[in-house]
Design a protein around this motif. Sequence first.
Motif, mmCIF file in Angstrom:
data_model
loop_
_atom_site.group_PDB
_atom_site.id
_atom_site.type_symbol
_atom_site.label_atom_id
_atom_site.label_comp_id
_atom_site.label_asym_id
_atom_site.label_seq_id
_atom_site.Cartn_x
_atom_site.Cartn_y
_atom_site.Cartn_z
ATOM 1 N N THR A 1 0.845 -1.197 0.000
ATOM 2 C CA THR A 1 0.000 0.000 0.000
ATOM 3 C C THR A 1 0.877 1.243 0.000
ATOM 4 O OG1 THR A 1 -1.800 -1.130 1.147
ATOM 5 C CG2 THR A 1 -1.772 1.267 1.288
ATOM 6 N N ASN B 1 1.007 3.939 -3.029
ATOM 7 C CA ASN B 1 0.649 5.324 -2.728
ATOM 8 C C ASN B 1 1.802 6.271 -3.039
ATOM 9 O OD1 ASN B 1 -2.004 4.981 -1.933
ATOM 10 N ND2 ASN B 1 -1.482 4.635 0.200
ATOM 11 N N TYR C 1 1.079 9.310 -5.496
ATOM 12 C CA TYR C 1 1.188 10.710 -5.075
ATOM 13 C C TYR C 1 2.353 11.427 -5.760
ATOM 14 C CZ TYR C 1 -2.437 10.049 -1.577
ATOM 15 O OH TYR C 1 -3.637 9.802 -0.949
ATOM 16 N N CYS D 1 -5.028 4.198 -1.793
ATOM 17 C CA CYS D 1 -4.218 3.397 -2.698
ATOM 18 C C CYS D 1 -4.883 3.352 -4.070
ATOM 19 C CB CYS D 1 -4.063 1.996 -2.123
ATOM 20 S SG CYS D 1 -2.923 0.984 -3.026
#
Length: 108
Positions: free
Chosen positions: A6, A10, A14, A72
């Motif tokens: 995760t 992420n 991002y 996620c």
Amino acid sequence: MGLRETFRQNLIFYRKQAGFTQEKLSELSGCNLNYIASIECSSSKFPKPETIDSIASALNIRPSDLFMEKGCPKNAITFESDDFMKKLIDEFSDRFLKEMKAFFTEKI
């Protein structure tokens, strides 16, 4: 999905959302470029808390955002589409009922 995976997904999500290359993120976070690449390529590399803080700061997000399974990318589409569909159905239902009420009220 595990915590490391995760985090890894992420981080990639991002970083791309911010429009950063791995090189730009390494520059802003003070982390080595090879280290950033290794984190993104393998969930076996896991940064120290200080590094997570630096990366989050560079991405202008909270450190906890990197661990949110809802955030996620693999899950975000599902959550967003579920919320979107519920809002769409609610809005459509309200409009439909108002239109039908108005239509039949005029006919009587």
